[in-house]
Design a protein around this motif. Structure first.
Motif, short mmCIF file in Angstrom:
data_model
loop_
_atom_site.label_atom_id
_atom_site.label_comp_id
_atom_site.label_asym_id
_atom_site.label_seq_id
_atom_site.Cartn_x
_atom_site.Cartn_y
_atom_site.Cartn_z
N HIS A 111 3.93 5.89 8.62
CA HIS A 111 2.97 5.36 7.97
C HIS A 111 3.71 4.38 6.99
O HIS A 111 3.27 4.37 5.70
CB HIS A 111 2.09 6.16 7.18
N TYR A 112 4.59 3.60 7.10
CA TYR A 112 5.35 2.78 6.11
C TYR A 112 4.60 1.78 5.78
O TYR A 112 4.50 1.39 4.24
CB TYR A 112 6.64 1.97 6.96
N LEU A 113 3.55 1.11 6.48
CA LEU A 113 2.69 -0.04 5.88
C LEU A 113 1.75 0.41 4.77
O LEU A 113 1.66 0.10 3.65
CB LEU A 113 2.02 -0.77 7.09
N GLU A 114 1.15 1.63 5.08
CA GLU A 114 0.23 2.12 4.40
C GLU A 114 0.87 2.81 2.97
O GLU A 114 0.28 2.50 1.94
CB GLU A 114 -0.55 3.39 4.92
N VAL A 115 1.88 3.52 3.17
CA VAL A 115 2.54 3.96 2.06
C VAL A 115 3.34 2.78 1.15
O VAL A 115 3.20 2.78 -0.07
CB VAL A 115 3.74 4.87 2.22
N GLY A 116 3.66 1.86 1.83
CA GLY A 116 4.21 0.53 1.02
C GLY A 116 3.27 -0.06 0.20
O GLY A 116 3.51 -0.61 -0.92
N LEU A 117 2.23 -0.26 0.87
CA LEU A 117 1.17 -1.37 0.40
C LEU A 117 0.46 -0.34 -0.97
O LEU A 117 0.45 -0.98 -1.85
CB LEU A 117 -0.04 -1.58 1.17
N ALA A 118 0.39 1.06 -0.60
CA ALA A 118 -0.36 1.90 -1.74
C ALA A 118 0.72 1.82 -2.85
O ALA A 118 0.27 1.86 -4.04
CB ALA A 118 -0.62 3.05 -1.18
N GLY A 119 2.01 2.01 -2.70
CA GLY A 119 2.90 2.23 -3.71
C GLY A 119 2.82 0.80 -4.42
O GLY A 119 3.08 0.78 -5.95
N ALA A 120 2.94 -0.23 -3.73
CA ALA A 120 3.02 -1.59 -4.47
C ALA A 120 1.98 -1.83 -5.42
O ALA A 120 2.01 -2.36 -6.33
CB ALA A 120 2.98 -2.76 -3.25
#
Length: 181
Positions: A111-120
Motif C-alpha cells: 500500500h505504498y501509494l495510499e500510505v505515501g499520499l496519506a503521510g504527505a
C-alpha cells in the motif's frame, strides 16, 4: 425549478447509465448486434457478480479504504507527535513512520501509494498549521500568503518520505517473519 412534465432520475438509474456508457465490452453504447442494450441487473448493482468496485476500476493500484484508514491514523500521529514538547517536528515524522510501519506489518498487500499520499497530506497540513500557531498570527498569515505552497510542499515531501520508508521497513519485517527457512 423543475417542470412538472420532467421526471427525476434516481441515483440508481444514473449509475446504471454511467455503467452502460463505460462498459468495456460495448462500443459507444451499442451492443454487438447493433441494437441498444440495457444494463443488466448484475452490472447496475454495486458489488454484484458483474459489478465493479472502485479498487477494480483503478486496476488494484489504490484502495480508498486503506487510504482513509492511513489518513486518519497519520493525522492522529502528526497531532500526537507534534504535541510532545521538545520533539515537535521530529515527533511528527516518527509518528508517520510508526503508522506506515504498522500498515506494512499488518497489511498483506503493498500500500505504498495510499500510505505515501496519506503521510504527505497529514504532514503538509501539519506544517501549515504549525506555522500558523508557532509565530505571531499576523506575521504567520503574511508568511503563509507568500510561502504557503512551499511550506506545505516541504511538509508533504518529508511526510511522504517518512511514510514510504516506514511502510517499506514494515513490509520487510513482515516478509522476514513470514518467510520459511
Amino acid at each position: 425549478m423543475q417542470r412538472s412534465d420532467e421526471s427525476e432520475q434516481s441515483v440508481d438509474e444514473l449509475l446504471a447509465d454511467v455503467e452502460r456508457l463505460t462498459d468495456d465490452d460495448m462500443t459507444d453504447g451499442v451492443s454487438d448486434d447493433g441494437g441498444r442494450s440495457e444494463p443488466s441487473a448484475a452490472t447496475s448493482t454495486r458489488g454484484g457478480p458483474g459489478g465493479s468496485s472502485v479498487r477494480d476500476r483503478l486496476g488494484g493500484l489504490f484502495s480508498p479504504r486503506t487510504f482513509l484508514i492511513a489518513l486518519v491514523l497519520s493525522v492522529g500521529a502528526v497531532v500526537v507527535g507534534g504535541s510532545i514538547p521538545l520533539l515537535g517536528f521530529v515527533g511528527r515524522l516518527v509518528g508517520l513512520f510508526a503508522v506506515a510501519f504498522l500498515v506494512g506489518v499488518v497489511g498483506s498487500d503493498r500500500h505504498y501509494l495510499e500510505v505515501g499520499l496519506a503521510g504527505a497530506l497529514a504532514s503538509g497540513l501539519g506544517f501549515v498549521v504549525s506555522t500558523l500557531t508557532s509565530a505571531f498570527f499576523p506575521f504567520a498569515v503574511r508568511l503563509l500568503s507568500e510561502y504557503g505552497i512551499a511550506i506545505a510542499g516541504v511538509g508533504a515531501g518529508v511526510g511522504a518520505l517518512a511514510a514510504l520508508v516506514g511502510h517499506y521497513v514494515g513490509r520487510d519485517l513482515r516478509d522476514g517473519l513470514t518467510r520459511e527457512l
